[in-house]
Scaffold this active site. Structure first.
Site, PDB file in Angstrom:
ATOM      1  N   HIS A   1     -13.172   7.049  20.257  1.00 30.88           N
ATOM      2  CA  HIS A   1     -12.630   7.015  18.861  1.00 30.88           C
ATOM      3  C   HIS A   1     -12.176   5.609  18.540  1.00 30.88           C
ATOM      4  CE1 HIS A   1     -10.257   8.099  15.448  1.00 30.88           C
ATOM      5  NE2 HIS A   1      -8.947   8.531  15.951  1.00 30.88           N
TER       6      HIS A   1
ATOM      7  N   CYS B   1      -7.320   6.821  10.835  1.00 27.87           N
ATOM      8  CA  CYS B   1      -8.355   7.228  11.392  1.00 27.87           C
ATOM      9  C   CYS B   1      -9.466   7.702  10.544  1.00 27.87           C
ATOM     10  CB  CYS B   1      -8.058   8.593  12.530  1.00 27.87           C
ATOM     11  SG  CYS B   1      -6.913   7.939  13.610  1.00 27.87           S
TER      12      CYS B   1
ATOM     13  N   GLY C   1      -2.940   9.715  11.288  1.00 27.83           N
ATOM     14  CA  GLY C   1      -1.756   9.150  11.584  1.00 27.83           C
ATOM     15  C   GLY C   1      -0.756   9.080  10.384  1.00 27.83           C
TER      16      GLY C   1
ATOM     17  N   CYS D   1      -8.065  14.169  11.739  1.00 22.89           N
ATOM     18  CA  CYS D   1      -6.829  14.001  11.310  1.00 22.89           C
ATOM     19  C   CYS D   1      -6.169  12.390  11.165  1.00 22.89           C
ATOM     20  CB  CYS D   1      -5.687  14.634  12.114  1.00 22.89           C
ATOM     21  SG  CYS D   1      -5.870  13.916  13.937  1.00 22.89           S
TER      22      CYS D   1
END
Length: 413
Positions: free
Chosen positions: A369, A106, A401, A399
């Site tokens: 997103h 991300c 993954g 954040c």
């Protein structure tokens, strides 16, 4: 008598010929995967549009002066490298300009911008483009997010290692249950995200950052009909007039007893974004110093437990602030990715951030997103907001993954 400016803040605000400056930061609209304006588009098509707009926004820059292009991409086959190179050349970049892709989940868009910035800082390049692209319509699903890897070795891997493929929704539930983030608070946060994005869109605050894209669309009711041209000019996931009652009526999406829903989680989306960076002295040599919009200060990445990956901003932001010597209250605008309301709320509360400074134009719950593009999309949204609000320092964070967080600091020119 005015209080003296703290040393760290003074250093961040001070200009230097070696600054890494940003001349443009643009994005496509962000649209709903499988339903929105880009449902039939290709990620490299979106990339080509935003790269072409980058050249158009900087007409006095010879494209041959660009030393490298680096684009974040998470889900595409081969990391989008071949298709992305096609999009770059189609956009008008000479083939002498190299191209690469990067995948840090991300944070890929911010990672691309940071890598270009560090290349400039190290003297390896003078001018570069960093950004991201993603079509979750075309690439999201079980092939991109496997639930089983190396099954014959499963029992020999530690629980932390196995948690790296834990579904993201379950990590959200872990954050909520471990740190007391209630369903009511998550729903309220989501409604506020949509309300802020709705107000921003209606006021035209996204207009300067968005590149209109003309693409093809198919009629799902008549698959044999020829594709039609459509021009997409705004984000289409924003829910205007969304009520707390409507969000509160949604069922948990990941656990029957959980609190994360389709309404308080980020949208699955399509989009692309790109920023043009160079050394300040290079901008002056090329006669482009009047186009400088901001400068990159620093970025930081930090790890956390994979099963609560959403706390990533809460570990990456302190590392960034310590590096540059800036305190939380000295940051004027925060763009913290809303992967889930649970983790965004936890990070804001853990760090004592004034929530009024967070995502003032809405975040991923409302805007969307598109994984590889999100970090670059956040920058495109941050810079106009710094100017509009008169703030100088902005921070982007998200954040990641598998258990990480990333943060980057930018200063308005």
């Amino acid at each position: 008598m005015a209080s003296p400016i703290p040393r760290g803040l003074r250093q961040v605000l001070q200009k230097s010929p070696n600054d890494i400056v940003i001349l443009s930061s643009l994005r496509t609209p962000v649209t709903r995967a499988k339903k929105g304006g880009f449902k039939d588009a290709y990620p490299e098509e979106l990339l080509a549009s935003v790269l072409q707009a980058t050249l158009k926004a900087n007409p006095n820059l010879d494209p041959a002066k660009i030393d490298d292009v680096l684009i974040g991409s998470v889900l595409q086959e081969l990391g989008g490298a071949k298709a992305g190179r096609m999009g770059q050349i189609h956009a008008g970049f000479p083939h002498s300009v190299p191209f690469n892709t990067i995948n840090r989940q991300c944070s890929s868009g911010l990672a691309a911008i940071t890598t270009i910035a560090n290349g400039i800082r190290a003297g390896a390049i003078n001018v570069g483009v960093g950004g991201g692209m993603e079509s979750m319509t075309r690439n999201y699903g079980s092939r991109a997010i496997p639930t089983v890897l190396w099954p014959e070795l499963k029992e020999s891997y530690s629980q932390d290692a196995r948690d790296c493929i834990m579904p993201m929704g379950i990590t959200s539930e872990n954050v909520a249950s471990r740190y007391g983030i209630s369903r009511a608070d998550q729903d309220a946060f989501a409604v506020e995200s949509h309300a802020k994005a709705s107000a921003a869109q209606k006021a035209g605050r996204f207009d300067s950052e968005i590149v209109q894209v003309t693409t093809k669309t198919l009629d799902p009711e008549n698959p044999d009909a020829p594709a039609k041209d459509v021009t997409v000019f705004q984000d289409d996931g924003i829910r205007h007039g969304l009520s707390i009652e409507k969000v509160g009526a949604l069922k948990p999406a990941f656990s029957p007893t959980g609190a994360s829903t389709a309404g308080n989680s980020s949208q699955v989306s399509d989009g692309a974004a790109a920023a043009l960076l160079m050394r300040r002295s290079t901008a002056e040599e090329l006669g482009l110093s009047g186009s400088i919009k901001a400068r990159w200060v620093a970025s930081a990445v930090a790890g956390c437990a994979p099963d609560e990956m959403g706390v990533g901003p809460a570990v990456a932001i302190p590392k960034l602030l310590q590096t540059v010597g800036v305190e939380v209250p000295e940051v004027g605008v925060w763009e913290i990715n809303e992967a889930f309301a649970s983790q965004a709320l936890y990070s804001v509360r853990k760090l004592g951030i004034d929530q009024a400074k967070v995502n003032p134009n809405g975040g991923a719950i409302a805007i969307g997103h598109p994984l590889g593009a999100t970090g670059a999309r956040q920058l495109a949204t941050l810079l106009p907001e710094l100017e509009r609000s008169g703030q100088e320092i902005g921070v982007i964070s998200m954040c990641i993954g598998t258990g990480m967080g990333m943060a980057g600091m930018f200063v308005r020119e």
